[in-house]
Scaffold this active site. Structure first.
Site, PDB file in Angstrom:
ATOM      1  NE  ARG A  93      62.732  47.648 -15.951  1.00  0.00           N
ATOM      2  CZ  ARG A  93      64.064  47.028 -16.300  1.00  0.00           C
ATOM      3  NH1 ARG A  93      64.038  45.937 -16.823  1.00  0.00           N
ATOM      4  NH2 ARG A  93      65.260  47.719 -15.690  1.00  0.00           N
ATOM      5  NE  ARG A 132      75.528  46.034 -14.003  1.00  0.00           N
ATOM      6  CZ  ARG A 132      74.169  45.800 -13.916  1.00  0.00           C
ATOM      7  NH1 ARG A 132      73.554  44.627 -13.921  1.00  0.00           N
ATOM      8  NH2 ARG A 132      73.736  47.196 -13.701  1.00  0.00           N
ATOM      9  NE  ARG A 165      73.607  48.004 -17.664  1.00  0.00           N
ATOM     10  CZ  ARG A 165      72.588  47.607 -17.022  1.00  0.00           C
ATOM     11  NH1 ARG A 165      72.549  46.014 -16.987  1.00  0.00           N
ATOM     12  NH2 ARG A 165      71.458  48.018 -16.797  1.00  0.00           N
TER      13      ARG A 165
HETATM   14  P1  AP5 Z   1      68.148  46.288 -17.514  1.00  0.00           P
HETATM   15  O1  AP5 Z   1      69.302  45.830 -18.419  1.00  0.00           O
HETATM   16  O2  AP5 Z   1      66.969  45.325 -17.377  1.00  0.00           O
HETATM   17  O3  AP5 Z   1      68.550  46.590 -15.911  1.00  0.00           O
HETATM   18  P2  AP5 Z   1      68.068  46.442 -14.659  1.00  0.00           P
HETATM   19  O4  AP5 Z   1      66.632  45.789 -14.492  1.00  0.00           O
HETATM   20  O5  AP5 Z   1      67.912  47.716 -14.078  1.00  0.00           O
HETATM   21  O6  AP5 Z   1      68.883  45.381 -13.959  1.00  0.00           O
HETATM   22  P3  AP5 Z   1      70.372  45.099 -13.889  1.00  0.00           P
HETATM   23  O7  AP5 Z   1      70.784  44.616 -15.206  1.00  0.00           O
HETATM   24  O8  AP5 Z   1      70.974  46.374 -13.520  1.00  0.00           O
HETATM   25  O9  AP5 Z   1      70.358  44.360 -12.646  1.00  0.00           O
HETATM   26  P4  AP5 Z   1      70.449  42.717 -12.417  1.00  0.00           P
HETATM   27  O10 AP5 Z   1      69.243  42.348 -11.563  1.00  0.00           O
HETATM   28  O11 AP5 Z   1      70.248  42.020 -13.900  1.00  0.00           O
HETATM   29  O12 AP5 Z   1      71.865  42.376 -11.849  1.00  0.00           O
HETATM   30  P5  AP5 Z   1      73.136  41.677 -12.116  1.00  0.00           P
HETATM   31  O13 AP5 Z   1      72.962  40.130 -12.548  1.00  0.00           O
HETATM   32  O14 AP5 Z   1      73.597  42.250 -13.479  1.00  0.00           O
HETATM   33  O15 AP5 Z   1      67.405  47.650 -18.012  1.00  0.00           O
HETATM   34  C1  AP5 Z   1      68.225  48.779 -18.610  1.00  0.00           C
HETATM   35  C2  AP5 Z   1      67.360  49.855 -18.619  1.00  0.00           C
HETATM   36  O16 AP5 Z   1      66.859  49.296 -19.972  1.00  0.00           O
HETATM   37  C3  AP5 Z   1      66.257  50.331 -17.905  1.00  0.00           C
HETATM   38  O17 AP5 Z   1      66.717  51.285 -17.044  1.00  0.00           O
HETATM   39  C4  AP5 Z   1      65.135  50.875 -19.083  1.00  0.00           C
HETATM   40  O18 AP5 Z   1      65.385  52.020 -19.321  1.00  0.00           O
HETATM   41  C5  AP5 Z   1      65.381  49.918 -20.167  1.00  0.00           C
HETATM   42  N1  AP5 Z   1      64.560  48.726 -19.951  1.00  0.00           N
HETATM   43  C6  AP5 Z   1      65.030  47.333 -19.969  1.00  0.00           C
HETATM   44  N2  AP5 Z   1      63.788  46.612 -20.045  1.00  0.00           N
HETATM   45  C7  AP5 Z   1      62.399  47.432 -20.000  1.00  0.00           C
HETATM   46  C8  AP5 Z   1      61.315  47.198 -19.978  1.00  0.00           C
HETATM   47  N3  AP5 Z   1      60.818  45.955 -19.982  1.00  0.00           N
HETATM   48  N4  AP5 Z   1      60.640  48.270 -20.113  1.00  0.00           N
HETATM   49  C9  AP5 Z   1      60.928  49.324 -20.208  1.00  0.00           C
HETATM   50  N5  AP5 Z   1      62.379  49.882 -20.408  1.00  0.00           N
HETATM   51  C10 AP5 Z   1      63.033  48.749 -20.026  1.00  0.00           C
HETATM   52  O19 AP5 Z   1      74.197  42.018 -11.037  1.00  0.00           O
HETATM   53  C11 AP5 Z   1      74.493  43.287 -10.835  1.00  0.00           C
HETATM   54  C12 AP5 Z   1      76.020  43.284 -10.234  1.00  0.00           C
HETATM   55  O20 AP5 Z   1      75.698  42.605  -8.909  1.00  0.00           O
HETATM   56  C13 AP5 Z   1      76.904  42.374 -11.118  1.00  0.00           C
HETATM   57  O21 AP5 Z   1      78.197  43.028 -11.034  1.00  0.00           O
HETATM   58  C14 AP5 Z   1      77.023  40.974 -10.401  1.00  0.00           C
HETATM   59  O22 AP5 Z   1      78.219  40.148 -10.637  1.00  0.00           O
HETATM   60  C15 AP5 Z   1      76.650  41.152  -8.942  1.00  0.00           C
HETATM   61  N6  AP5 Z   1      76.032  40.217  -8.357  1.00  0.00           N
HETATM   62  C16 AP5 Z   1      74.732  39.687  -8.711  1.00  0.00           C
HETATM   63  N7  AP5 Z   1      74.307  38.964  -7.738  1.00  0.00           N
HETATM   64  C17 AP5 Z   1      75.246  38.885  -6.948  1.00  0.00           C
HETATM   65  C18 AP5 Z   1      75.249  38.104  -5.574  1.00  0.00           C
HETATM   66  N8  AP5 Z   1      74.009  37.415  -5.080  1.00  0.00           N
HETATM   67  N9  AP5 Z   1      75.989  38.720  -4.635  1.00  0.00           N
HETATM   68  C19 AP5 Z   1      77.161  39.569  -4.954  1.00  0.00           C
HETATM   69  N10 AP5 Z   1      77.146  40.087  -6.164  1.00  0.00           N
HETATM   70  C20 AP5 Z   1      76.287  39.693  -7.084  1.00  0.00           C
END
Ligand code: AP5
Length: 221
Positions: A93, A132, A165
């Site tokens: 990231r 979510r 979350r």
């Molecule tokens: P992390 O848990 O990695 O969160 P993120 O990258 O912010 O991504 P999300 O989990 O929010 O989203 P996603 O893309 O996975 O979407 P999802 O599939 O769930 O990180 C959280 C925190 O941890 C960071 O802020 C940081 O503090 C720390 N961190 C983590 N990794 C780090 C690193 N490498 N370095 C430093 N800090 C780090 O989908 C979202 C929603 O949309 C769900 O409800 C789903 O059902 C829906 N959805 C999904 N796809 C679709 C679609 N095609 N159509 C309609 N709805 C959909």
């Protein structure tokens, strides 16, 4: 089962759908799904020292330090189940993490990672994150707007309680997006310049994104 034998990286802004697709791809290819966000949340749930340090940072929408994340990742990919390929979700990231990953891979035999960049409009991303809910037992992801559970508040698969979350609050979502723009978006150019990046339209429905992703993986691997 399809064979991967390489590392996949799912890159993209928060809420782009990386975790949703990663769970399915990991099942289909039989490779571990390494979500640094899930790993950090596990530390928080267990109350470890690392979890205590990470919790306030995650709840403010900032990124946890490279050092913490890299230690966690190095330990995880040294395990035997990563030898035939693996899927990173939310890692790397920062440029420092991407450069460190290249060095880590020099000691493994998986070749160059293939990077899938999920492209989603910011407003759609906020809409998705606000709806979510995640199963507290098995991690299955739902969405109250688009893919709700059959029974409110309960997981269809294991019956576990669904939770929101803490970082899916509106003010924190905006901070997470800003952190993405500042620290993670530069990785798009980084991997593009190395010929490793494939863009994926993440704004379609879950099934369509999955179809496009599978076709992309077939072509690229
Ligand atoms: P992390 O848990 O990695 O969160 P993120 O990258 O912010 O991504 P999300 O989990 O929010 O989203 P996603 O893309 O996975 O979407 P999802 O599939 O769930 O990180 C959280 C925190 O941890 C960071 O802020 C940081 O503090 C720390 N961190 C983590 N990794 C780090 C690193 N490498 N370095 C430093 N800090 C780090 O989908 C979202 C929603 O949309 C769900 O409800 C789903 O059902 C829906 N959805 C999904 N796809 C679709 C679609 N095609 N159509 C309609 N709805 C959909």
């Amino acid at each position: 089962m399809k064979v991967l034998r390489r590392a996949l990286i799912f890159l993209g802004p928060p809420g782009a759908g990386k975790g949703t697709q990663a769970r399915e791809i990991s099942r289909r290819y039989g490779v571990p799904h390494l979500s640094t966000g899930d790993m950090l949340r596990e530390h928080i749930a267990k109350g470890t020292e690392l979890g205590r340090r990470a919790k306030p940072i995650m709840e403010s929408g900032q990124l946890v330090s490279d050092q913490i994340v890299l230690e966690m990742v190095e330990e995880r990919i040294s395990r035997a189940d990563c030898a035939g390929g693996l899927l990173f979700d939310g890692f790397p990231r920062t440029l420092a993490q991407a450069e460190a990953l290249e060095k880590i891979f020099e000691g493994h035999h998986l070749g160059r990672p293939l990077v899938v960049n999920f492209v989603v409009d910011p407003e759609l991303m906020f809409h998705r994150m606000s709806g979510r809910r995640t199963c507290s037992q098995c991690g299955q992801i739902y969405n109250l707007h688009d893919s709700p559970p059959r029974q409110p508040g309960r997981c269809d698969i294991c019956g576990g309680a669904l939770v929101q979350r803490p970082d899916d609050r509106e003010d924190v979502m905006r901070e997470r997006r800003a952190a993405y723009e500042r620290q993670t978006r530069p990785l798009v150019d980084y991997y593009q310049a190395r010929g490793q990046l494939f863009n994926l339209d993440g704004s379609k429905d879950v099934e369509s994104v999955r179809r496009d992703l599978l076709a992309l993986l077939d072509r690229a691997s």
